[in-house]
Motif scaffolding. Structure first.
Motif, PDB file in Angstrom:
ATOM      1  N   VAL A 140       0.842  -1.203   0.000  1.00 40.09           N
ATOM      2  CA  VAL A 140       0.000   0.000   0.000  1.00 40.09           C
ATOM      3  C   VAL A 140       0.875   1.250   0.000  1.00 40.09           C
ATOM      4  O   VAL A 140       0.582   2.229  -0.706  1.00 40.09           O
ATOM      5  CB  VAL A 140      -0.967  -0.023   1.203  1.00 40.09           C
ATOM      6  N   VAL A 169       2.107   1.832  -3.506  1.00 42.64           N
ATOM      7  CA  VAL A 169       1.072   2.418  -4.354  1.00 42.64           C
ATOM      8  C   VAL A 169       0.916   3.902  -4.055  1.00 42.64           C
ATOM      9  O   VAL A 169       0.797   4.734  -4.966  1.00 42.64           O
ATOM     10  CB  VAL A 169      -0.265   1.664  -4.169  1.00 42.64           C
ATOM     11  N   VAL A 218       1.331   6.967  -6.665  1.00 41.38           N
ATOM     12  CA  VAL A 218       0.214   7.881  -6.940  1.00 41.38           C
ATOM     13  C   VAL A 218       0.574   9.315  -6.567  1.00 41.38           C
ATOM     14  O   VAL A 218       0.309  10.250  -7.330  1.00 41.38           O
ATOM     15  CB  VAL A 218      -1.055   7.407  -6.196  1.00 41.38           C
ATOM     16  N   ALA A 274      -8.379   7.751 -11.886  1.00 39.51           N
ATOM     17  CA  ALA A 274      -7.481   7.021 -10.988  1.00 39.51           C
ATOM     18  C   ALA A 274      -8.281   6.209  -9.977  1.00 39.51           C
ATOM     19  O   ALA A 274      -7.964   5.044  -9.703  1.00 39.51           O
ATOM     20  CB  ALA A 274      -6.545   7.991 -10.281  1.00 39.51           C
ATOM     21  N   VAL A 275      -9.338   6.802  -9.430  1.00 42.68           N
ATOM     22  CA  VAL A 275     -10.187   6.078  -8.472  1.00 42.68           C
ATOM     23  C   VAL A 275     -10.926   4.935  -9.173  1.00 42.68           C
ATOM     24  O   VAL A 275     -11.033   3.828  -8.626  1.00 42.68           O
ATOM     25  CB  VAL A 275     -11.169   7.050  -7.784  1.00 42.68           C
ATOM     26  N   GLY A 324      -9.866   3.317 -11.783  1.00 37.98           N
ATOM     27  CA  GLY A 324      -8.869   2.272 -12.037  1.00 37.98           C
ATOM     28  C   GLY A 324      -8.603   1.428 -10.810  1.00 37.98           C
ATOM     29  O   GLY A 324      -8.479   0.207 -10.897  1.00 37.98           O
ATOM     30  N   LEU A 325      -8.518   2.072  -9.644  1.00 35.43           N
ATOM     31  CA  LEU A 325      -8.333   1.307  -8.405  1.00 35.43           C
ATOM     32  C   LEU A 325      -9.546   0.424  -8.112  1.00 35.43           C
ATOM     33  O   LEU A 325      -9.400  -0.709  -7.641  1.00 35.43           O
ATOM     34  CB  LEU A 325      -8.076   2.250  -7.231  1.00 35.43           C
ATOM     35  N   LEU A 328      -9.348  -2.525 -10.483  1.00 35.21           N
ATOM     36  CA  LEU A 328      -8.265  -3.396 -10.045  1.00 35.21           C
ATOM     37  C   LEU A 328      -8.730  -4.267  -8.881  1.00 35.21           C
ATOM     38  O   LEU A 328      -8.450  -5.467  -8.835  1.00 35.21           O
ATOM     39  CB  LEU A 328      -7.039  -2.581  -9.649  1.00 35.21           C
ATOM     40  N   GLY A 329      -9.465  -3.687  -7.947  1.00 36.62           N
ATOM     41  CA  GLY A 329     -10.021  -4.460  -6.835  1.00 36.62           C
ATOM     42  C   GLY A 329     -10.992  -5.526  -7.307  1.00 36.62           C
ATOM     43  O   GLY A 329     -10.992  -6.653  -6.810  1.00 36.62           O
TER      44      GLY A 329
END
Length: 99
Positions: free
Chosen positions: A36, A39, A43, A60-61, A63-64, A67-68
């Motif tokens: 974390v 990351v 970022v 960006a949010v 994409g996260l 990814l989750g």
């Protein structure tokens, strides 16, 4: 500019060394915490997300989030896999295979 990049890169290398040590020690929570931190360095340090336009922050949010989702779907295989017991015969002695 290059000083910031070199600082972020060196911090990532130090965190990588920390992850290797934590892996050898078996500290699972420490590995996640270091990941974390990596990351966050990427970022904040490389992407400069706080100075970016709001649309870049939204992407960006998102994409996260995706990814989750992908990590959760990828882990479903190992969480739902069950063991099936066989007869104990070698594969060459199974009835549906020709000799």
């Amino acid at each position: 500019m290059m000083g910031r990049i070199f600082l972020c890169w060196s911090m990532l290398l130090l965190l990588l060394a920390g992850e290797i040590v934590a892996t050898q020690s078996g500290l699972d929570r420490m590995i996640c915490a270091l990941a974390v931190l990596m990351v966050l360095i990427i970022v904040i340090g490389f992407m400069k997300i706080f100075q970016a336009p709001s649309l870049a922050i939204i992407f960006a949010v998102a994409g996260l989030f995706w990814l989750g989702v992908l990590l959760m779907l990828g882990s479903l295989d190992s969480f739902t896999r069950t063991s099936f017991f066989t007869s104990g015969l070698p594969v060459s002695h199974w009835p549906w295979q020709s000799v």
